[in-house]
Design a protein around this motif. Sequence first.
Motif, short mmCIF file in Angstrom:
data_model
loop_
_atom_site.label_atom_id
_atom_site.label_comp_id
_atom_site.label_asym_id
_atom_site.label_seq_id
_atom_site.Cartn_x
_atom_site.Cartn_y
_atom_site.Cartn_z
N VAL A 180 -6.27 4.40 -0.62
CA VAL A 180 -7.58 4.79 -1.12
C VAL A 180 -7.74 4.21 -2.52
CG1 VAL A 180 -9.08 6.74 -1.67
CG2 VAL A 180 -7.39 6.97 0.15
N PRO A 181 -8.59 3.20 -2.68
CA PRO A 181 -8.75 2.60 -4.00
C PRO A 181 -9.29 3.61 -5.01
CG PRO A 181 -10.32 1.65 -2.41
CD PRO A 181 -9.40 2.53 -1.64
N SER A 182 -8.75 3.57 -6.21
CA SER A 182 -9.21 4.47 -7.28
C SER A 182 -10.26 3.77 -8.12
CB SER A 182 -8.02 4.86 -8.15
OG SER A 182 -8.47 5.40 -9.37
N ARG A 183 -11.39 4.43 -8.29
CA ARG A 183 -12.46 3.87 -9.10
C ARG A 183 -12.16 4.08 -10.59
NH1 ARG A 183 -16.65 6.37 -11.39
NH2 ARG A 183 -15.95 8.27 -10.37
N MET A 184 -11.55 5.22 -10.90
CA MET A 184 -11.28 5.52 -12.30
C MET A 184 -10.11 4.71 -12.85
SD MET A 184 -11.89 9.61 -12.18
CE MET A 184 -11.97 10.04 -13.91
N HIS A 185 -9.27 4.22 -11.94
CA HIS A 185 -8.11 3.41 -12.33
C HIS A 185 -8.14 2.12 -11.51
CE1 HIS A 185 -6.57 7.00 -14.37
NE2 HIS A 185 -6.98 7.65 -13.30
N GLY A 187 -7.75 -1.23 -9.60
CA GLY A 187 -6.53 -1.94 -9.26
C GLY A 187 -5.43 -1.00 -8.78
N GLU A 188 -5.66 0.30 -8.91
CA GLU A 188 -4.67 1.27 -8.42
C GLU A 188 -5.20 1.98 -7.19
OE1 GLU A 188 -2.31 2.19 -12.57
OE2 GLU A 188 -3.51 3.80 -11.71
N PHE A 189 -4.28 2.50 -6.41
CA PHE A 189 -4.62 3.11 -5.12
C PHE A 189 -3.88 4.42 -4.96
CE2 PHE A 189 -6.69 -0.48 -2.89
CZ PHE A 189 -6.41 -1.51 -3.79
N TYR A 190 -4.54 5.37 -4.33
CA TYR A 190 -3.84 6.51 -3.76
C TYR A 190 -3.40 6.11 -2.35
CZ TYR A 190 -6.61 9.21 -7.20
OH TYR A 190 -7.21 9.69 -8.34
N GLU A 574 -17.76 -1.14 -7.93
CA GLU A 574 -17.25 0.03 -8.65
C GLU A 574 -15.74 0.18 -8.51
OE1 GLU A 574 -20.42 3.54 -9.28
OE2 GLU A 574 -19.49 3.48 -7.30
N LEU A 575 -15.24 -0.24 -7.34
CA LEU A 575 -13.81 -0.11 -7.08
C LEU A 575 -13.02 -1.32 -7.58
CD1 LEU A 575 -14.07 1.32 -3.46
CD2 LEU A 575 -13.46 2.59 -5.53
N GLY A 576 -13.74 -2.33 -8.08
CA GLY A 576 -13.06 -3.54 -8.55
C GLY A 576 -12.42 -4.32 -7.42
N VAL B 179 -13.23 5.82 -0.34
CA VAL B 179 -13.20 5.02 0.88
C VAL B 179 -11.78 4.56 1.19
CG1 VAL B 179 -15.58 4.23 0.64
CG2 VAL B 179 -13.72 2.87 -0.35
N PRO B 564 -2.86 7.65 -8.97
CA PRO B 564 -2.69 6.44 -8.16
C PRO B 564 -1.75 5.44 -8.83
CG PRO B 564 -4.77 6.35 -9.34
CD PRO B 564 -4.19 7.71 -9.58
N ASP B 565 -1.41 4.41 -8.04
CA ASP B 565 -0.46 3.41 -8.52
C ASP B 565 -0.86 2.07 -7.88
OD1 ASP B 565 1.73 2.24 -9.69
OD2 ASP B 565 3.22 3.42 -8.61
N THR B 566 -0.27 0.99 -8.39
CA THR B 566 -0.54 -0.30 -7.77
C THR B 566 0.08 -0.34 -6.37
OG1 THR B 566 1.45 -1.14 -8.81
CG2 THR B 566 -0.63 -1.55 -9.93
N LEU B 579 -8.18 -7.97 -5.73
CA LEU B 579 -8.58 -7.21 -6.92
C LEU B 579 -9.41 -8.10 -7.81
CD1 LEU B 579 -5.21 -5.48 -7.84
CD2 LEU B 579 -7.05 -4.65 -6.36
N LYS B 580 -10.49 -7.54 -8.36
CA LYS B 580 -11.28 -8.27 -9.34
C LYS B 580 -10.52 -8.31 -10.65
CE LYS B 580 -16.10 -8.14 -8.43
NZ LYS B 580 -17.14 -7.15 -8.27
#
Lengths: 581, 581
Positions: A180-185, A187-190, A574-576, B179, B564-566, B579-580
């Motif tokens: 789950v891509p993080s919008r607040m971070h 390039g990072e994902f849950y 928004e998610l980059g 998402v 989250p993490d990379t 990634l943008k």
Amino acid sequence: MLRTHTCGELNINHVNQHVTLSGWVQKSRDLGGMTFIDLRDFYGITQLAFNMETNDQLCEKARTLGREYVIQISGKVIERENKNPNIPTGEIEILVEELTILNTSKTPPFTIEDETDGGEELRMKYRYLDLRRNPLKKNLRLRHQVSHAVRSYLDELGFTEVETPYLIKSTPEGARDFVVPSRMHPGEFYALPQSPQTFKQLLMVAGYDRYYQIVKCFRDEDLRADRQPEFTQIDCEMSFITQEDILDVFGGMVKHLFKTVKGIELDEIPLLPYSEAMRLYGSDKPDTRFDMTFVELNDVAQGKGFKVFDSVELIVGINAKGCANYSRKQLDALTDFVKRPQVGANGLVYVKYNEDGTFKSSVDKFFTQEDLQQWADKMQAQPGDLLLVLAGEKDKTRKQLNELRLEMGTRLGLRNPNEYKVLWVTDFPLLEWDEDTNRWYAMHHPFTAPKPEDIEKLNTHKGEVRANAYDLVINGVEIGGGSIRIHDRTLQEKMFEVLGFSKEEAEKQFGFLMGAFEYGAPPHGGIAFGFDRLCAVLAGSDSIRDFIAFPKNNAGRDMMIDAPDTISQEQLDELGLMLKK
Amino acid sequence: MLRTHTCGELNINHVNQHVTLSGWVQKSRDLGGMTFIDLRDFYGITQLAFNMETNDQLCEKARTLGREYVIQISGKVIERENKNPNIPTGEIEILVEELTILNTSKTPPFTIEDETDGGEELRMKYRYLDLRRNPLKKNLRLRHQVSHAVRSYLDELGFTEVETPYLIKSTPEGARDFVVPSRMHPGEFYALPQSPQTFKQLLMVAGYDRYYQIVKCFRDEDLRADRQPEFTQIDCEMSFITQEDILDVFGGMVKHLFKTVKGIELDEIPLLPYSEAMRLYGSDKPDTRFDMTFVELNDVAQGKGFKVFDSVELIVGINAKGCANYSRKQLDALTDFVKRPQVGANGLVYVKYNEDGTFKSSVDKFFTQEDLQQWADKMQAQPGDLLLVLAGEKDKTRKQLNELRLEMGTRLGLRNPNEYKVLWVTDFPLLEWDEDTNRWYAMHHPFTAPKPEDIEKLNTHKGEVRANAYDLVINGVEIGGGSIRIHDRTLQEKMFEVLGFSKEEAEKQFGFLMGAFEYGAPPHGGIAFGFDRLCAVLAGSDSIRDFIAFPKNNAGRDMMIDAPDTISQEQLDELGLMLKK
């Protein structure tokens, strides 16, 4: 309420009462002077009667109602002339005095009956109509009852239900994660949890003693038939226990479920060590509704000049009771079965133990009647039985014979869906070697504890290390599995090392857990049950999809809402993220 | 089991029994001849006694134990000399005969006590240690009890718990979705549900009649204090009902919760229409633990030459009983309070009703004593009271005065956390106008039904259309909300049109639901409760975070597991994502 009663509750005791019902038009019968409508709701069906003579306008109106119209009626409960003993409301009907159409319905694309004419795809697209059918209603009510019974049992034993997070961290060990891509971070994902494993262990470290949760889990795997990307687990963990305690508590839970949901009193659940399961059934989830256990024949079948046998690791057979009369064609079919790529045997040896005491086999050239008598004795065969024998590399041959055994069980009607055989398979190996990637994998997961007496072998004989791990098997289906966990940082580090993690990788991914082990982690262990499959097994069904309200198809799609779907450029921005062309 | 009893159950009746306990070293007291250890587990604390005289080796060993060490002991239950009446086990102690160290512990980074010395960040990083503290244990047990009580209540009423999917479809209406990229369908995404709204409605269409679920929901919003990206809802829906039925059933549920969890018998839950709530409290979630309702003063305060008042839409005040003795400083503080940007008033008018019957106000220049007597009469003020008055545009002024009312309630100690005032706010407007985007928004959501008598106004007076929508409010906190839903395709289409959806957009996003409405959708409605907040309110707490086992911080991070993490390039590639930079 738009009703005084449901469509399932009125009976002869309600005669002369004035009632209001709401529901769906199941079917309509126009008999000239009378019109009868079966009105359906979640609870049952009640017959409505409209009389042309006493109220022609109302009766005419009733005749305009289509299948699946939603109506509300008021009228008097009367005793039926033609009673239907098959339904609880079968002794009465409603003489309707008022009729309101609450909603109309187009003609459904398939019939809303126990047996429907709709294909799978169509029914998934219109799942809300498929769910109206009795079999699915019964399945989802069963599911509700099972979850209720599980909770009652565990609550009673002092377990605390704790919710663990869904937005966690991706770890490469195990199956593939949904992320789950993080919008607040950016390039990072849950990641969505494949199970709450580490969190429930942390709850034990936190001293929560007895935890459970009925929880969704996620695996992004290529879907085989009847696998779902999201599935439900009954997830449990206990502290200050041994394996025996877990088997007691959760064997007790399974017995409780069978009793409350199915009215079946199970016997004490037997234990079968993994090595025995493999030796006797060639499977770690044997279907023990029927015997037909494996008999190894190396000592009587080797050294007789049959080259195929002489050099192999294992010769092993099963006794198909009473099948000596199998025809050429039937035997060929069995040979074809074992030669299918999914099974993969090179051939099948058979020995017919004829009623007259003689033997007829596919290897008569190499074995005398006395030789075959020896086989028969080892396999406790009697005249009329058919011996089926495979040979080859041990593990592969056992797997092949397992398939044949199950096939024979099916052919002989020995796998009765209304009979239940439950067992614990125990003492699993801790590790298994993977030929393709040339490394050891954890057979359960990296948090499973080796048996204390086998820890030494982690350095020398990894394949022989046994784990305090156990599976619950019902009718040949693995319903649950668990283990005693590692609760010591050093041993956990050792385990990651054996699995090929570098110190840095282990720390990055599971540092939080190993850190927690340094602050007074208690001995603990647990188990997780596949809830969807448990429900299916309790209902004697193979299909988990029929026990999930809104399942996905084999391509991971929700056919009804049409998901997954594209998202807007704005969301991507928004998610980059960018999509690869 | 590594114990015969828990640390919470032994008492004077167990004296002379030989027992085994396991748990954590809470604290240790070395008294020379004796060493005492408080042993803690999930259930309580039991005192262990080690005697230097009778067993010096064991006593020496006990003296090596650090805080949070995990130990197992065996010994005899004996009566204590110095009894502790504050804990259930306070009359006994264990004279220890055997001691096994099950695990050691580093010194925890903060104290594991009811009041800890650890800061918020540190406690979130070591959540598994924070969770050992009594207040958090109590919170999570309370949560368990609430969920148990909810289920019991709804099960009893014939509700079926149905699990709805987590991998669904993104829809732009409402808050931002999390998402989930699909690997099997590159370029496509699932979305995590903000609520199971459409699915529970489809279950009603499917005839499931009474549904509930305690379910995780997700919103990717910028986190305000005490908002979580994942949160839990008690989600419910019923068919063939009116608003009155929902208020009955779920008012009953709330009363059941208070009774079973808190031992409090609530009165009948009062109803307050939205318009009244705004008029009397300036809020749709009024804290009704105290009165201090708004009084409108336009008719007595306008036309007296005070320009600030004469041209405004609304002059409205509250009566702060007994505050006429407020000092200049106190009054200035209140003025400062209402002038803060978060409140946004231009100023505050006060009127002191002195004990001697005279008035002293900030507007003495414009109003005579007789004028102010009129104000006082309208506000049912008595000598000793303080009137606080704001003026301006109606909606804004009400909101400002709401803030001031709550502030005064707090200052006067009228918001007792152990007192509970529950009410239903009803008859919400269907739509609200948004100045920024220049369009109408659904006040609840687009599936809420307008009141039938107001449907006509959808074309002419959109802002006046009321909905069959209701919120449950406890002590000024919105705990639940719901509505009667639209069950008719035409009305649903109309609603989307009013909200500015094109026909195509509506069809793409909600075609499955509108399609379902064409196949016999019953009248239905429901409600959803914020489970985290419900637990917090029941415990008299403001912080939902203390009722979630593993919460995220205000930046949406899990500090413990560092998510989250990379993710790896391989994972990105598989998902067809870049990634943008």
